[in-house]
Design an enzyme around this catalytic site. Sequence first.
Site, mmCIF file in Angstrom:
data_model
loop_
_atom_site.group_PDB
_atom_site.id
_atom_site.type_symbol
_atom_site.label_atom_id
_atom_site.label_comp_id
_atom_site.label_asym_id
_atom_site.label_seq_id
_atom_site.Cartn_x
_atom_site.Cartn_y
_atom_site.Cartn_z
ATOM 1 N N HIS A 223 104.068 -3.547 -27.390
ATOM 2 C CA HIS A 223 104.844 -2.499 -28.045
ATOM 3 C C HIS A 223 106.308 -2.911 -28.050
ATOM 4 O O HIS A 223 106.821 -3.429 -27.058
ATOM 5 C CB HIS A 223 104.703 -1.168 -27.299
ATOM 6 C CG HIS A 223 103.327 -0.591 -27.332
ATOM 7 N ND1 HIS A 223 102.905 0.295 -28.299
ATOM 8 C CD2 HIS A 223 102.269 -0.773 -26.506
ATOM 9 C CE1 HIS A 223 101.646 0.639 -28.069
ATOM 10 N NE2 HIS A 223 101.236 -0.003 -26.987
ATOM 11 N N HIS B 84 98.748 -1.525 -36.208
ATOM 12 C CA HIS B 84 99.796 -0.863 -35.438
ATOM 13 C C HIS B 84 100.262 -1.709 -34.263
ATOM 14 O O HIS B 84 101.246 -1.362 -33.606
ATOM 15 C CB HIS B 84 99.324 0.502 -34.934
ATOM 16 C CG HIS B 84 98.133 0.446 -34.034
ATOM 17 N ND1 HIS B 84 96.843 0.400 -34.505
ATOM 18 C CD2 HIS B 84 98.027 0.429 -32.678
ATOM 19 C CE1 HIS B 84 95.993 0.370 -33.491
ATOM 20 N NE2 HIS B 84 96.692 0.380 -32.371
ATOM 21 N N THR C 74 98.493 5.524 -24.788
ATOM 22 C CA THR C 74 99.684 5.864 -25.576
ATOM 23 C C THR C 74 99.419 5.833 -27.071
ATOM 24 O O THR C 74 100.347 5.947 -27.870
ATOM 25 C CB THR C 74 100.858 4.916 -25.240
ATOM 26 O OG1 THR C 74 100.501 3.575 -25.605
ATOM 27 C CG2 THR C 74 101.198 4.965 -23.765
#
Length: 284
Positions: free
Chosen positions: A133, A102, A222
Amino acid sequence: MHQSSIYSFLIIFLLIFLLHYSKSSVVTAQEVEDEKEFDYSESGEKGPAHWGDLKQEWGACKSGGMQSPIDMSSDRVQVVAKSPDIQRTYYPCNAILKNRGHDISLQWLNNSAGMIKINGSADNYILQQGHWHSPSEHTINGRRFDLELHMVHVCPDPNVTNYIAVIALLYKIGPPDPFLSKLMENVMPIADQMAERNIGEIDPKDIKMGGRKYYRYMGSLTVPPCTEGVIWTINKKIRTVSQDQVNALRTAVHDFAEVNARPLQPLNSRRVQLYDPGPENTPN
């Protein structure tokens, strides 16, 4: 020393050791690294809207009142006119670059990369890892940026309640980021696979912070389990990253994570501060 006293001493020593060990390894234990357990799909059963339903221990993702990320809008920011209170002491340290499915994570080894002190406290927050991210998770006045770096620090003191501190840097498309340029040759060999690569000594000081203004608020991780009590520091200075660098980070992870930003979370009653030592002290 009597035998019973020796046993009592050993038990106390073991308890202290376990408490310290559990905190020193907390990032590995708390940030879920198995990308098969959740994803970022808007419509899928494992997407952000369902993280809190997937496991009981992930309940904060759904019911927590201090979740991250958030938007730092001018109408909710309290300007604090003071000098920055982050003291950084970083050292070159051996590191691995890890594809967690991820995201791409840079993990420093043996707790030897240095630390930060915040809020004038004597507590040391040890640098553990950094990850990216894209697009950014936090926004400023509704603006989402092209990339966000999270530098995760952990305080090993078992008496510290808010023991995770994250420094976040925001990036927009422009000239390449020099630090990422050093890592790029190691990203593609671990693309599309859960793998890691030893990349030798990496100096965290090469990650240029820049700027003296930053946002501060209390939030959460997060990613699952969305643990709350995280001290967030978001640098207000926007750095630049090339489109090729963003593309490389996106294509290296699995398809569902090419966009790996959690949606914005409600602020609720939390306070967001902008530390601005400048003469004007405006939150623009």
